[in-house]
Design a protein around this motif. Structure first.
Motif: not given
Length: 230
Positions: A73, A79, A81-83
């Motif tokens: 992501g 946009e 992502s945390d990951e």
């Protein structure tokens, strides 16, 4: 360059560095995540210690560990992502810190050279390569490497970055197979209008490891077909 540790030795650029160094007559110790996980402190310490033991000393280190976070992501800031943010920084930034720290401790006293593989995306923006996690991790390498170079210089240790452009490796498969990006190559990388080969990155890394660059430290050397000129 006599005794070299390559972290990320199974990757496209890392493997090219291993092959080029051996062709130049160096003894090479290969480390990868299956053997030594340099994204954690203990793994980096162990890789450096084991390389020095196996090679009866250590002269040089290449950090060629890296990942793209797109599948997790990574993308524009709004946009991302945390990951992706945490994983990319763990692999692409934390591992450099751990290996630099272990490398400086090992080489201080005997001297040597450390090369980190960076990216043109550390200093450039492009609509097809908006990756907040990756770009920020690679960007943070510049002050980190300069700090290591400053610390290492009185001890005879040089530390430099090779800032690679788009390189034809499995990690770059998305860009290498995207017709729209390939059509833009004359603008992205005007010097030859093509991606770099892993061997071209390795050749520059070996120069920075060698006595030919003995007065160079704390530098960011672009090997990107002119990408940084945009």
């Amino acid at each position: 360059m006599k005794r070299l540790l390559v972290a990320g030795a199974q990757g496209g650029i890392g493997a090219a560095c291993v092959n080029a160094a051996r062709a130049a007559g160096a003894q090479v110790f290969e480390a990868d995540r299956d053997t030594y996980d340099v994204t954690v402190s203990a793994g980096a310490d162990a890789a450096v210690a084991r390389a020095a033991e196996a090679l009866n000393g250590l002269d040089c280190i290449v950090h060629a560990v890296g990942m793209s976070g797109r599948r997790l992501g990574d993308g524009p800031v709004d946009e991302c992502s945390d990951e992706a943010w945490h994983e990319v920084h763990r692999v692409d930034l934390d591992s450099v810190f751990y290996l630099l720290r272990a490398g400086l401790r090992q080489l201080s006293g005997s001297g040597g050279s450390i090369v980190v593989i960076g990216s043109a995306l550390a200093s450039t923006l492009d609509e097809d390569f908006l990756t907040a996690a990756y770009a920020s991790a690679k960007g943070a390498l510049v002050p980190l490497v300069r700090s290591a170079a400053f610390t290492g210089a009185p001890k005879g240790v040089r530390v430099n970055i090779v800032a690679a452009g788009l390189v034809d490796t499995p990690m770059a498969a998305r860009a290498m197979t995207d017709p729209a990006i390939q059509d833009r190559m004359p603008r992205l990388m005007p010097l030859g209008a093509r991606a770099c080969s892993p061997d071209e990155i390795a050749d520059t890394a070996l120069w920075l490891l060698s006595d030919a660059s003995s007065r160079t430290t704390g530098a960011v050397v672009p090997v990107d077909g002119g990408w940084h000129l945009r």
